[in-house]
Design a protein around this motif. Structure first.
Motif, PDB file in Angstrom:
ATOM      1  N   PRO A 128      84.286   9.701  95.727  1.00 23.47           N
ATOM      2  CA  PRO A 128      85.500  10.526  95.882  1.00 23.47           C
ATOM      3  C   PRO A 128      86.194  10.854  94.567  1.00 23.47           C
ATOM      4  N   LYS A 129      86.077   9.943  93.593  1.00 21.79           N
ATOM      5  CA  LYS A 129      86.788  10.198  92.335  1.00 21.79           C
ATOM      6  C   LYS A 129      86.154  11.334  91.556  1.00 21.79           C
ATOM      7  N   ASP A 130      84.892  11.723  91.886  1.00 24.07           N
ATOM      8  CA  ASP A 130      84.232  12.832  91.197  1.00 24.07           C
ATOM      9  C   ASP A 130      84.724  14.179  91.690  1.00 24.07           C
ATOM     10  N   LYS A 131      85.439  14.203  92.844  1.00 18.83           N
ATOM     11  CA  LYS A 131      86.008  15.441  93.393  1.00 18.83           C
ATOM     12  C   LYS A 131      84.929  16.509  93.581  1.00 18.83           C
ATOM     13  N   GLN A 132      83.771  16.117  94.112  1.00 14.63           N
ATOM     14  CA  GLN A 132      82.685  17.073  94.327  1.00 14.63           C
ATOM     15  C   GLN A 132      82.477  17.309  95.815  1.00 14.63           C
ATOM     16  N   ILE A 133      82.145  18.545  96.156  1.00 13.60           N
ATOM     17  CA  ILE A 133      81.857  18.889  97.547  1.00 13.60           C
ATOM     18  C   ILE A 133      80.580  19.725  97.582  1.00 13.60           C
ATOM     19  N   ALA A 134      79.914  19.675  98.738  1.00 13.89           N
ATOM     20  CA  ALA A 134      78.750  20.529  98.974  1.00 13.89           C
ATOM     21  C   ALA A 134      79.183  21.659  99.895  1.00 13.89           C
ATOM     22  N   ILE A 135      78.793  22.884  99.541  1.00  9.59           N
ATOM     23  CA  ILE A 135      79.124  24.028 100.394  1.00  9.59           C
ATOM     24  C   ILE A 135      77.833  24.732 100.785  1.00  9.59           C
ATOM     25  N   ILE A 136      77.743  25.043 102.056  1.00 14.29           N
ATOM     26  CA  ILE A 136      76.631  25.818 102.609  1.00 14.29           C
ATOM     27  C   ILE A 136      77.243  27.069 103.215  1.00 14.29           C
ATOM     28  N   PHE A 137      76.778  28.238 102.769  1.00 18.61           N
ATOM     29  CA  PHE A 137      77.392  29.439 103.295  1.00 18.61           C
ATOM     30  C   PHE A 137      76.355  30.545 103.468  1.00 18.61           C
ATOM     31  N   ASN A 138      76.718  31.481 104.308  1.00 19.49           N
ATOM     32  CA  ASN A 138      75.893  32.659 104.557  1.00 19.49           C
ATOM     33  C   ASN A 138      76.753  33.903 104.426  1.00 19.49           C
ATOM     34  N   ASP A 139      76.154  34.936 103.877  1.00 22.69           N
ATOM     35  CA  ASP A 139      76.822  36.225 103.762  1.00 22.69           C
ATOM     36  C   ASP A 139      76.815  36.881 105.148  1.00 22.69           C
ATOM     37  N   VAL A 140      78.017  37.003 105.752  1.00 21.32           N
ATOM     38  CA  VAL A 140      78.111  37.594 107.091  1.00 21.32           C
ATOM     39  C   VAL A 140      78.819  38.942 107.044  1.00 21.32           C
ATOM     40  N   THR A 141      78.765  39.582 105.863  1.00 17.65           N
ATOM     41  CA  THR A 141      79.442  40.875 105.714  1.00 17.65           C
ATOM     42  C   THR A 141      78.894  41.894 106.695  1.00 17.65           C
ATOM     43  N   ALA A 142      77.578  41.956 106.804  1.00 17.37           N
ATOM     44  CA  ALA A 142      76.972  42.949 107.704  1.00 17.37           C
ATOM     45  C   ALA A 142      77.415  42.692 109.143  1.00 17.37           C
ATOM     46  N   ARG A 143      77.465  41.431 109.539  1.00 15.00           N
ATOM     47  CA  ARG A 143      77.884  41.128 110.909  1.00 15.00           C
ATOM     48  C   ARG A 143      79.337  41.500 111.134  1.00 15.00           C
ATOM     49  N   ARG A 144      80.201  41.150 110.156  1.00 20.59           N
ATOM     50  CA  ARG A 144      81.619  41.474 110.310  1.00 20.59           C
ATOM     51  C   ARG A 144      81.840  42.983 110.365  1.00 20.59           C
ATOM     52  N   GLU A 145      81.087  43.735 109.538  1.00 24.10           N
ATOM     53  CA  GLU A 145      81.219  45.189 109.587  1.00 24.10           C
ATOM     54  C   GLU A 145      80.753  45.723 110.929  1.00 24.10           C
ATOM     55  N   ALA A 146      79.659  45.140 111.439  1.00 25.63           N
ATOM     56  CA  ALA A 146      79.178  45.569 112.752  1.00 25.63           C
ATOM     57  C   ALA A 146      80.207  45.242 113.836  1.00 25.63           C
ATOM     58  N   GLU A 147      80.851  44.057 113.734  1.00 25.77           N
ATOM     59  CA  GLU A 147      81.872  43.697 114.704  1.00 25.77           C
ATOM     60  C   GLU A 147      83.066  44.649 114.634  1.00 25.77           C
ATOM     61  N   GLU A 148      83.438  45.073 113.418  1.00 23.88           N
ATOM     62  CA  GLU A 148      84.551  46.012 113.276  1.00 23.88           C
ATOM     63  C   GLU A 148      84.199  47.365 113.902  1.00 23.88           C
ATOM     64  N   ARG A 149      82.952  47.807 113.640  1.00 28.57           N
ATOM     65  CA  ARG A 149      82.522  49.065 114.261  1.00 28.57           C
ATOM     66  C   ARG A 149      82.529  48.946 115.783  1.00 28.57           C
ATOM     67  N   LEU A 150      82.105  47.774 116.266  1.00 29.92           N
ATOM     68  CA  LEU A 150      82.096  47.557 117.707  1.00 29.92           C
ATOM     69  C   LEU A 150      83.514  47.545 118.258  1.00 29.92           C
ATOM     70  N   ARG A 151      84.450  46.922 117.510  1.00 31.21           N
ATOM     71  CA  ARG A 151      85.849  46.911 117.974  1.00 31.21           C
ATOM     72  C   ARG A 151      86.400  48.324 118.097  1.00 31.21           C
ATOM     73  N   ILE A 152      86.145  49.153 117.081  1.00 28.19           N
ATOM     74  CA  ILE A 152      86.627  50.547 117.129  1.00 28.19           C
ATOM     75  C   ILE A 152      85.981  51.276 118.306  1.00 28.19           C
ATOM     76  N   SER A 153      84.675  51.023 118.455  1.00 31.09           N
ATOM     77  CA  SER A 153      83.959  51.669 119.552  1.00 31.09           C
ATOM     78  C   SER A 153      84.524  51.241 120.903  1.00 31.09           C
ATOM     79  N   GLU A 154      84.867  49.932 121.020  1.00 33.98           N
ATOM     80  CA  GLU A 154      85.420  49.441 122.281  1.00 33.98           C
ATOM     81  C   GLU A 154      86.787  50.046 122.554  1.00 33.98           C
ATOM     82  N   ALA A 155      87.601  50.265 121.500  1.00 30.91           N
ATOM     83  CA  ALA A 155      88.911  50.892 121.689  1.00 30.91           C
ATOM     84  C   ALA A 155      88.762  52.310 122.212  1.00 30.91           C
ATOM     85  N   VAL A 156      87.806  53.031 121.610  1.00 34.07           N
ATOM     86  CA  VAL A 156      87.547  54.399 122.088  1.00 34.07           C
ATOM     87  C   VAL A 156      87.071  54.363 123.531  1.00 34.07           C
TER      88      VAL A 156
END
Length: 829
Positions: free
Chosen positions: A257-285
């Motif tokens: 703990p004194k080293d203040k180190q963490i491991a991060i695992i991540f994925n780029d979900v930009t394409a999914r979020r953009e698709a979800e936004e397009r879907l939200r707009i489409s659902e509103a229409v």
């Protein structure tokens, strides 16, 4: 050195040593020989120039198994593997050592039992005073564990690196930087995999994030700082403006703990979020389109239309509108005042309608409102007015057209729905009370069922017990009656057979009682450190004779088997019973496998076996017999349950083993399949230490007669037992004082009478049990020798305390020779 190496120290050299040299030489040789003999962890092998072994130290015997006598005169190739022999490895080592002065290597070698071990070795040439070649010294050290651990570590590291380099998820080790107030202000990428660069679009290995993104959102620092300080993992999705991307992130603290180190695992979900936004707009229409469709569908229920010219306050309506509001035909269809229309609206709805109309006129746009109007039959009906207020360029309200929709049926359905919801709400409010009442009823039913099951078990127990004891009592009482009859007749020659029959029945009754005590976990146990491997070997011949020649006995024991803390006589009895059961399950012959092994259970594994976490020795007996179905397995540990015909088994064998294992702090488990045999496995607590010969029970010597004046106090509420013990003591020459309860016995102990030994029952009447009497007696007579005798031998019966020095326990019923031996043992101790 030559003597230590097994070389003749009388080899001639160019210069004869002086007396002083001889003293030094003898001292050096003694020191070298001491080193050679005491190097227990190093194998030192001395050969002549041809590789023939001339000396072999104790370390070599310890590492490889051969003794020096077995190896002298043998070729050193014997300790090399077949592959190394084929490649002349020893010759290569000897040549290298002669050329370079030593030859080192690490490779596999052989032990006496054929097992291979990894050793680090070194070979050196032996040279005389004149540099003549006398032979070689090879030193080996067993490095098998380090080698295997290193190989496993290398394999794990390679596997991790492969995963690290090829996994599609981005992975990085991050060091979080804090200011003097422990606020996170930056973080550095200590390590990152290739996927990290692909998904982030930059290579940040070894860099602080502020070097790349000085305006990075505070959210990232706050989140990573919390994980580093608190150690609480987190999952989140967030947008990073600096990277212009959305990331799905998992962060967890790693390392110190004194080293203040963490491991991060991540994925780029930009394409999914953009698709979800397009879907939200489409659902509103889509929702707007659905509303239009619904409006069109509802048009089928349109009952009228209107148009209101707001500046002139003129209403124009159609016939449907006029009928809906029950307007007077004399008013016509144009120029109808608003007040005339509102007059037919339900009084409770008029204020709301006026407010809705004024609001729509003021703001413009869409209008919708529901209210009730009176029709020609005098009843009020629900309608919905839908319209739109149009404003001019200057914001002045101009036109207000719309339609009327009949919603009476819909409102009726909604009213029914509201009523159902109200009923459901009321039902939910009483549900908890009804559930509690029902639960109470079920618990009462379950309690009645448990009581019924208990009574059934008690009935089965007492019935079986009465059956077996009646048989035994019939043998005892019948034998005693016939003995009395024969004595009266003077036919004394026939008394022996009745005496033997009565004694045999009494012993079987005692054995049945011990099995019951074992089942109830109240038998007297004498747990001692026990070498279970030696116990099994010592019983193998007995087991083989018991099961017969048609059954093969095989034993398998784990090397370095632990000791167990257990009553070895009870363990022998349990093992013999298991083998007899196995024999009965194989009427046509078969095989019995007796296995013993070590088992360490962590907390999760121990839960499976219903045991505390710890180390156990396991003993299992496996047969190749007929096996058992699941319904039989569920009952095998019940008392008096047996699948054998009446008269061929008491049904206490496995229940006794179960009770013995439980009382010993262990467990027993059974596995069986029809047609495939049965395995019964005992779990016994490990004993930390070695089993010495002193811990084995020694046979008791025959009892000697009492010395003059030795007196024994006998306290027992059972007059027959008291009489028998007193008669035995008088036969041995002891003076006897007896008492029927603890209070009377204590009076004797507090008197001036000589008492060398106190013999008493554990359970005594009068408010003072045997342990309390012993403790009170030792206050008056410190060190008083005491023998407890009991027929209900549980630890609590002697106060839940350990037996102190000078005390002993004897379980009823007991043989006379056992009693006399214990008396002499205690008095002379």
């Amino acid at each position: 050195m030559l003597a230590a190496a097994g070389i003749d120290p009388d080899v001639k050299s160019e210069r004869q040593p002086s007396p002083i040299d001889k003293i030094h030489l003898a001292t050096d040789e003694a020191r070298h020989r001491a080193v050679f003999q005491s190097a227990a962890d190093f194998a030192i092998v001395v050969t002549d120039p041809n590789g023939t072994i001339t000396d072999w130290n104790p370390g070599a015997e310890h590492v490889m198994g051969w003794t020096a006598a077995q190896m002298r005169g043998q070729s050193a190739e014997r300790i090399f593997t077949p592959e190394d022999r084929a490649s002349d490895q020893i010759d290569k080592e000897m040549r290298r050592s002669l050329a370079a002065g030593r030859a080192t290597d690490e490779r596999w070698h052989l032990r006496k039992n054929g097992e291979r071990f990894w050793a680090s070795g070194e070979m050196m040439p032996l040279l005389g005073d004149a540099d003549e070649h006398l032979g070689f010294v090879k030193i080996l050290r067993d490095r098998t564990e380090e080698h295997m651990a290193g190989a496993a570590l290398k394999k794990a590291q390679d596997r991790f690196q492969t995963i690290f380099d090829t996994v599609e998820a981005a992975f990085a080790i991050v060091e979080v930087k804090f200011d003097e107030n422990d606020q996170p202000i930056d973080y550095r990428f200590v390590e990152a995999n290739p996927a990290f660069e692909r998904q982030s679009g930059v290579d940040l290995r070894g860099k602080w994030v502020t070097e790349f993104a000085p305006d990075l959102e505070p959210f990232w620092f706050k989140t990573y700082g919390h994980v580093a300080l608190a150690g609480e993992p987190t999952n989140f999705e967030n947008y990073a403006e600096a990277f212009k991307r959305w990331f799905d992130v998992r962060a967890v603290r790693v390392g110190d703990p004194k080293d203040k180190q963490i491991a991060i695992i991540f994925n780029d979900v930009t394409a999914r979020r953009e698709a979800e936004e397009r879907l939200r707009i489409s659902e509103a229409v889509a929702r707007e389109n659905i509303e239009r469709v619904q409006l069109a569908l509802e048009a089928g229920a349109i009952i009228g239309t209107w148009h209101w010219n707001i500046p002139s306050d003129q209403f124009t309506v159609d016939d449907g509108f006029a009928r809906a509001f029950d307007l007077d035909p004399a008013l016509g269809r144009q120029g109808i005042p608003l007040s005339q229309i509102v007059a037919t609206v339900h009084p409770d709805d008029q204020a709301g309608l006026a407010e809705a109309i004024n609001g729509a006129v003021a703001r413009g746009g869409r209008y919708a409102h529901q209210y009730r109007v009176r029709r020609g039959d005098g009843d009020y009906y629900w309608i919905e007015a839908n319209g739109r207020v149009d404003h001019g360029p200057d914001g002045t309200p101009l036109n207000f057209p719309g339609v009327l929709i009949d919603i009476e049926d819909r409102r009726a359905i909604e009213a029914q729905r509201d009523e159902a919801i109200a009923e459901l709400r009321a039902l939910n409010e009483t549900l908890e009370q009804r559930v509690a009442e029902r639960t109470s009823e079920l618990m009462q039913s379950e309690e009645k069922l448990r009581q019924s099951q208990k009574m059934e078990a008690v009935g089965q127990l007492t019935g079986g017990l009465a059956h077996d004891f009646n048989n035994l009592l019939a043998g005892i009482s019948g034998s005693l009656e016939l003995m009395g009859l024969r004595i009266d007749q003077g036919r004394l020659t026939e008394i022996d057979k009745y005496m033997v029959a009565a004694q045999g029945a009494a012993k079987r009754a005692a054995a049945l009682t011990h099995r019951l005590l074992a089942f109830s976990r109240r038998q007297t146990l004498d747990p001692r450190p026990t070498d279970v491997d030696a116990l099994i070997k010592g019983m193998t011949d007995l087991i083989q004779r018991t099961v017969g020649p048609a059954i093969a006995i095989e034993t398998v024991s784990e090397p370095a088997l632990w000791s167990a803390l257990v009553d070895n006589s009870q363990l022998e009895n349990a093992l013999l019973n298991l083998c007899i059961n196995a024999r009965d399950a194989m009427p046509d012959g078969g095989r019995i496998l007796i296995e013993s092994s070590n088992l360490a259970l962590d907390r999760e594994a121990a839960k499976i076996y219903d045991l505390p976490a710890g180390e156990y020795l396991t003993l299992s007996v496996t047969d190749t017999g007929v096996g058992m179905p699941s319904d039989v397995i569920a009952r095998v540990f019940e008392p008096f349950y047996t699948t054998k015909p009446i008269g061929q088994g008491t049904g206490l064998g496995l229940s006794m083993i179960y009770g013995f294992a439980q009382q010993s702090g262990g467990q027993v488990r059974i596995h069986s399949q029809v047609g495939e045999g049965t395995t019964v496995r005992l779990f016994l607590p490990r004993y930390e230490g070695l089993v010495s010969g002193d811990e084995k029970e020694l046979p008791r010597a025959p009892a000697a007669l009492a010395q003059e004046g030795e007196t024994v106090l006998v306290v027992d509420d059972e007059a027959t037992v008291r009489m028998l013990v007193a008669d035995v003591l008088r036969e041995l020459g002891y003076a006897v004082v007896d008492a029927a309860d603890g209070i009377s016995g204590l009076k004797v102990l507090r008197s001036n009478a000589r008492i060398d030994l106190l013999i008493k029952d554990v359970g005594l009447p009068g408010g003072m049990n045997g342990r309390q009497l012993a403790d009170a007696g030792r206050v008056a007579r410190p060190g008083l020798k005491t023998l407890f005798i009991t027929g209900y031998a549980e630890t609590a019966a002697v106060g839940g305390q350990d037996i102190e020095p000078g005390m002993g326990v004897l379980t009823k019923p007991f043989a006379v020779d056992s009693l006399t031996a214990r008396i002499r043992e205690l008095i002379r101790s």
